[in-house]
Write a protein that holds these residues in place. Sequence first.
Motif, PDB file in Angstrom:
ATOM      1  N   SER A 171      28.133  13.468  27.294  1.00 50.53           N
ATOM      2  CA  SER A 171      28.168  13.775  25.854  1.00 50.53           C
ATOM      3  C   SER A 171      29.012  12.727  25.162  1.00 50.53           C
ATOM      4  O   SER A 171      29.994  12.237  25.720  1.00 50.53           O
ATOM      5  CB  SER A 171      28.735  15.179  25.608  1.00 50.53           C
ATOM      6  OG  SER A 171      30.029  15.301  26.146  1.00 50.53           O
ATOM      7  N   CYS A 172      28.607  12.380  23.965  1.00 52.20           N
ATOM      8  CA  CYS A 172      29.292  11.274  23.294  1.00 52.20           C
ATOM      9  C   CYS A 172      30.585  11.771  22.646  1.00 52.20           C
ATOM     10  O   CYS A 172      30.731  12.957  22.353  1.00 52.20           O
ATOM     11  CB  CYS A 172      28.375  10.625  22.270  1.00 52.20           C
ATOM     12  SG  CYS A 172      28.132  11.594  20.787  1.00 52.20           S
ATOM     13  N   PRO A 173      31.516  10.858  22.410  1.00 56.79           N
ATOM     14  CA  PRO A 173      32.783  11.263  21.790  1.00 56.79           C
ATOM     15  C   PRO A 173      32.633  11.487  20.285  1.00 56.79           C
ATOM     16  O   PRO A 173      33.585  11.912  19.638  1.00 56.79           O
ATOM     17  CB  PRO A 173      33.691  10.066  22.066  1.00 56.79           C
ATOM     18  CG  PRO A 173      32.761   8.905  22.160  1.00 56.79           C
ATOM     19  CD  PRO A 173      31.492   9.428  22.743  1.00 56.79           C
ATOM     20  N   THR A 174      31.436  11.217  19.754  1.00 53.78           N
ATOM     21  CA  THR A 174      31.085  11.211  18.322  1.00 53.78           C
ATOM     22  C   THR A 174      31.746  10.023  17.620  1.00 53.78           C
ATOM     23  O   THR A 174      32.758   9.491  18.088  1.00 53.78           O
ATOM     24  CB  THR A 174      31.444  12.510  17.554  1.00 53.78           C
ATOM     25  OG1 THR A 174      32.822  12.497  17.244  1.00 53.78           O
ATOM     26  CG2 THR A 174      31.064  13.749  18.319  1.00 53.78           C
ATOM     27  N   CYS A 175      31.122   9.624  16.534  1.00 49.14           N
ATOM     28  CA  CYS A 175      31.667   8.529  15.726  1.00 49.14           C
ATOM     29  C   CYS A 175      31.068   8.658  14.331  1.00 49.14           C
ATOM     30  O   CYS A 175      30.410   9.659  14.032  1.00 49.14           O
ATOM     31  CB  CYS A 175      31.327   7.170  16.355  1.00 49.14           C
ATOM     32  SG  CYS A 175      29.582   6.756  16.217  1.00 49.14           S
ATOM     33  N   ASN A 211      21.513   5.630  18.560  1.00 50.92           N
ATOM     34  CA  ASN A 211      22.073   5.120  19.820  1.00 50.92           C
ATOM     35  C   ASN A 211      22.031   6.121  20.963  1.00 50.92           C
ATOM     36  O   ASN A 211      22.302   5.765  22.109  1.00 50.92           O
ATOM     37  CB  ASN A 211      23.539   4.712  19.621  1.00 50.92           C
ATOM     38  CG  ASN A 211      23.662   3.458  18.794  1.00 50.92           C
ATOM     39  OD1 ASN A 211      22.686   2.728  18.632  1.00 50.92           O
ATOM     40  ND2 ASN A 211      24.838   3.222  18.254  1.00 50.92           N
ATOM     41  N   GLY A 212      21.725   7.383  20.648  1.00 49.85           N
ATOM     42  CA  GLY A 212      21.872   8.443  21.646  1.00 49.85           C
ATOM     43  C   GLY A 212      21.010   8.268  22.880  1.00 49.85           C
ATOM     44  O   GLY A 212      21.468   8.505  24.003  1.00 49.85           O
ATOM     45  N   VAL A 213      19.759   7.836  22.698  1.00 50.70           N
ATOM     46  CA  VAL A 213      18.868   7.700  23.860  1.00 50.70           C
ATOM     47  C   VAL A 213      19.403   6.619  24.798  1.00 50.70           C
ATOM     48  O   VAL A 213      19.505   6.809  26.011  1.00 50.70           O
ATOM     49  CB  VAL A 213      17.421   7.373  23.415  1.00 50.70           C
ATOM     50  CG1 VAL A 213      16.535   7.166  24.637  1.00 50.70           C
ATOM     51  CG2 VAL A 213      16.872   8.495  22.537  1.00 50.70           C
TER      52      VAL A 213
HETATM   53  S1  SF4 Z   1      26.676   6.058  18.220  1.00 49.56           S
HETATM   54 FE1  SF4 Z   1      25.679   8.074  18.298  1.00 49.56          FE
HETATM   55  S2  SF4 Z   1      25.646   8.564  20.484  1.00 49.56           S
HETATM   56 FE2  SF4 Z   1      27.155   6.924  20.225  1.00 49.56          FE
HETATM   57  S3  SF4 Z   1      29.123   7.934  19.931  1.00 49.56           S
HETATM   58 FE3  SF4 Z   1      28.269   7.626  17.893  1.00 49.56          FE
HETATM   59  S4  SF4 Z   1      27.177   9.529  17.460  1.00 49.56           S
HETATM   60 FE4  SF4 Z   1      27.524   9.481  19.662  1.00 49.56          FE
END
Ligand code: SF4
Length: 258
Positions: A171-175, A211-213
């Motif tokens: 799971s991503c750290p979010t941004c 970017n998630g995939v």
């Molecule tokens: S770019 Fe997308 S997948 Fe990567 S951390 Fe940010 S929100 Fe999550």
Amino acid sequence: ASIEAGVDKIRLNASNIKDQAMLREVARTAKSASVPIRVGANLGSMNPDLTRSERAQALAEEALREARLLEEADFHDIVVSVKSSDVREMVEAVRIVAGCSDYPLHLGVTEAGPLRQSLVKSSAGIGSLLLDGIGDTIRYSISGDPALEVDAAWMLLAGLDLRRHGAQIVSCPTCGRCEVPDILSLVAQLEERLGEIVKPVTVALMGCVVNGVGEGKAADVGIACGRDQGVLFVRGEPVRNIEPSAFIDTLIAEANKL
Ligand code: SF4
């Protein structure tokens, strides 16, 4: 009595048994039941005035001395542990034992404290040794629910790709790109639901479609979440769009199919 009760392994301070005949009797009973004996040393028995390296050396020598006592009693199914609440000291002592013996080694940072502190200290100490191929059994010492010790041990083994048990989450750290405000609660829901799955799968839940995939492609299956729709992907390949209300159910269903 514990051997007769059917335990898998016993922990013994061989040097505490001054009567050689008694030690031989314990060794004979363990041998006939094919029960290994763990011997070792821990920080509590060390002189606090020694330097860390001196204590590590003393811990290792003490543990090996215990092992020799059992060998002199004609017992060789021995596991050795050297434990300290000081991570560096434990790691150093284990490396010394590993460098001069072939005994299976039990690893642990003893009295590692409450949950978060123990997770960090134990993972740092045990993990660094396991990555070097040192260690045969492990124990997290947590001032808390003992079930957490088992969970933590499995997570470490899975995280190091040494054993797989149950689901792993990517799971991503979010941004700033994150498209769903409740991604953290979705990850918490996913973690809870994946607790039902015992087969080794890796499931991703990512915060944006852009970017998630790509960032989640190490997972077997995942969803890159978008504001109105998410993209379900399997091993990095987009499969179909998913409504936000179905993110978690879809991931669980797909994980069960794998
Ligand atoms: S770019 Fe997308 S997948 Fe990567 S951390 Fe940010 S929100 Fe999550």
